[in-house]
Design an enzyme around this catalytic site. Structure first.
Site, PDB file in Angstrom:
ATOM      1  N   SER A 242      50.253  18.174  79.186  1.00 19.40           N
ATOM      2  CA  SER A 242      49.804  18.828  77.954  1.00 19.40           C
ATOM      3  C   SER A 242      49.245  20.223  78.292  1.00 19.40           C
ATOM      4  O   SER A 242      49.975  21.057  78.812  1.00 19.40           O
ATOM      5  CB  SER A 242      48.794  17.938  77.232  1.00 19.40           C
ATOM      6  OG  SER A 242      48.616  18.342  75.894  1.00 19.40           O
ATOM      7  N   ASP A 455      57.787  14.045  70.561  1.00 13.98           N
ATOM      8  CA  ASP A 455      56.345  14.217  70.757  1.00 13.98           C
ATOM      9  C   ASP A 455      55.817  15.179  69.694  1.00 13.98           C
ATOM     10  O   ASP A 455      56.240  16.337  69.638  1.00 13.98           O
ATOM     11  CB  ASP A 455      56.107  14.769  72.165  1.00 13.98           C
ATOM     12  CG  ASP A 455      54.639  15.040  72.477  1.00 13.98           C
ATOM     13  OD1 ASP A 455      53.770  14.811  71.610  1.00 13.98           O
ATOM     14  OD2 ASP A 455      54.362  15.475  73.613  1.00 13.98           O
ATOM     15  N   HIS A 484      53.229  11.189  73.361  1.00 12.62           N
ATOM     16  CA  HIS A 484      52.735  12.306  74.156  1.00 12.62           C
ATOM     17  C   HIS A 484      52.363  11.800  75.545  1.00 12.62           C
ATOM     18  O   HIS A 484      51.607  10.842  75.686  1.00 12.62           O
ATOM     19  CB  HIS A 484      51.504  12.890  73.460  1.00 12.62           C
ATOM     20  CG  HIS A 484      50.945  14.117  74.097  1.00 12.62           C
ATOM     21  ND1 HIS A 484      51.669  15.279  74.249  1.00 12.62           N
ATOM     22  CD2 HIS A 484      49.715  14.371  74.623  1.00 12.62           C
ATOM     23  CE1 HIS A 484      50.915  16.202  74.823  1.00 12.62           C
ATOM     24  NE2 HIS A 484      49.729  15.668  75.064  1.00 12.62           N
TER      25      HIS A 484
END
Length: 527
Positions: A242, A455, A484
């Site tokens: 991320s 995602d 995710h």
């Protein structure tokens, strides 16, 4: 081993993988104690007290490891975790000025010296996520070949956890309970929304003070390179998830010739933080529609409606009810936060649907509440660091742009989920950078990017765009997946074997890799 049709063809990154038989810096296992302070750490430079002898020309930052704080879990025996602190300048352009300490953790490689490839730095995301416990929790899920090959090193980036944590105080009322409805409708509500952003920026300026411009991705990148030097490593091997992908791409731009094997998972695209937030908000609408359809297909399990429109009606009745009459401080804003969190991982969809059903039936919100309160000390630090880093990474939007995008999003859907719109605060930030943090480099070696096809938190288009800034890199996409976090997270053998081969043997796929995903889950039957 994945099925042959999903097994990637690979070429070697180098003719012979680099081996490092250097023994661990601290061979004695660290004893764990809740009362133990972090180990003392020194940063050897010529600016130490005059009474100390000048270091040799090659001297650099050093780390001494010892006990860990209670927030770091113990790994299963015989593995051990050890912690320390790295002393770095607050302002890297003023190396002799004020200094801060970066908290570091390490789980040594479990293999033989001949198997060792070096240190693998890991970052869990954010901005604002604490990486100190992540060395233990993420390592536990890595393929065994990676655990045997690498010391897994976690760290709290500056502004987070135990590394000069940011404190924005009340943050414009963010921690009020219940908070104001986060979706402004009408000019009066829009004006109040902008005033709350202005107050939030004021609170951060007052709380963070002189450190405000220095809690940035660019500064953290330089901390990472100091950590590399302190560990005695010639290259930085890195796994970033991320926001960690953004951090890795920024490191590749600043230090392309020190990039080792780098995996960027669930990739943040090369946009401004505000543009990223807007794109995410639209992706969340698409994901919520999928959630409504999934819940309707399992109406016998959830009883929220036998078609998507019926489920949406149940959803809207829940939100309207909580907005009109919050339950124990849980209102519309808190509900939106629960929805935001749930939409990012399909294993959270069933608890969300159950929570909505329980509220409509019994008026209870227990099933919707998070495990950790939104105003806990850790959550407060996360929220402060998140805004501080985003706003230090580039210019913010104008208030007019914010309102225009809010109205455009409401035209797409009158009830959006705006929880992730953190960079709106940057419109009123007290220190406004002139340029965005640069990402990627033509000079960096090939890296691996990993993405889930659906995602909603980091849409796959971001990975495709960032790959263009990292020539020779490859993208591994988990198709028919809606969550995710992919590598060593989704349990997909195709993804995990390709990434492990890259990290351990330096094998870069000849082309982008397509892996078959799990699709949507089946809910557990009611008992």
């Amino acid at each position: 081993m994945p099925p042959a049709e999903h097994r990637p063809r690979r070429t070697a990154l180098c003719a012979r993988p680099a081996l490092c038989a250097r023994p661990a810096l601290c061979a004695r296992p660290a004893r764990r104690s809740g009362r133990a302070a972090f180990a003392a750490v020194t940063f050897l430079t010529a600016t130490l007290a005059a009474s100390l002898p000048a270091p040799a020309a090659h001297a650099g930052p050093t780390l001494r490891f010892g006990d860990c704080p209670d927030s770091v879990p113990a790994p299963p025996a015989p593995d051990r975790v050890e912690c320390g602190e790295l002393d770095v300048p607050l302002d890297w352009d003023q190396p002799h000025g004020e200094r801060i300490r970066i908290a570091v953790s390490r789980v040594p490689a479990s293999g033989t010296p001949a198997e060792r490839r070096g240190a693998l730095l890991v970052n869990p995301g954010g901005p604002g996520g604490s990486g100190l416990p992540y060395a233990v929790t993420k390592r536990a899920r890595l393929p065994e070949s990676v655990r045997r090959s690498y010391d897994v090193v976690g760290f709290d980036p500056r502004g987070t956890g135990r590394s000069a944590p940011a404190d924005c105080g009340p943050m414009g009322g963010l921690f009020a309970s219940p908070a104001a409805d986060p979706v402004p409708v009408g000019r009066t509500a829009e004006a109040a929304y902008l005033r709350s952003l202005d107050r939030m920026a004021d609170d951060c300026a007052a709380g963070v003070g002189a450190a405000l411009p220095h809690l940035s991705t660019a500064a953290t990148v330089r901390d990472m390179d100091a950590l590399r030097a302190a560990l005695g490593e010639p290259r930085t091997h890195f796994l970033g998830v991320s926001y960690g992908s953004y951090l890795g791409a920024a490191y590749a731009h600043r230090f392309p010739h020190r990039v080792g094997r780098m995996v960027l998972d669930s990739v943040v695209g090369p946009w401004s933080w505000y543009e990223f937030d807007v794109r995410q908000s639209r992706a969340l609408l698409r994901q919520r529609a999928v959630f409504f359809a999934w819940t309707a297909r399992h109406d016998s399990r959830f009883g929220l409606g036998d078609d998507p429109a019926g489920v949406r009606d149940s959803y809207e009745r829940t939100r309207r009810g909580l907005a009109a009459e919050p339950q124990q401080g849980f209102g519309a804003a808190e509900f939106d936060r629960a929805v935001y969190r749930a939409l990012g991982r399909t294993e959270r969809w069933e608890p969300l649907a159950d929570g909505i059903r329980t509220y409509l039936r019994d008026g209870e919100v227990t099933g919707l509440r998070p495990d950790e309160p939104h105003d806990s000390p850790a959550a407060r630090t996360f929220e402060a660091a998140n805004r501080t880093v985003k706003c230090a990474d580039g210019p913010g939007p104008t208030p007019g742009r914010i309102l225009a995008d809010l109205r455009a999003t409401r035209r797409v859907d009158p009830l959006p989920v705006l929880t992730g719109m953190e960079a709106t605060t940057c419109a009123y930030w007290h220190h406004r950078p002139a340029a965005r943090t640069p990402l990627g480099s033509d000079s960096a070696p090939p890296v691996l990017l990993v993405a889930s096809e659906h995602d909603p938190v980091t849409p796959v288009e971001g990975a495709r765009q960032l790959a263009r800034r990292l020539p020779g890199s490859r993208l591994i996409t988990l198709h028919d997946d809606y969550s995710h976090g992919v590598f060593a997270s989704r349990g997909n053998a195709c993804v995990d074997s390709a990434v492990a081969a890259y990290l351990v043997e330096g094998e870069v796929p000849e082309a982008d890799v397509r892996c078959a995903g799990p699709g949507l889950p089946e809910p557990a039957p009611t008992t």
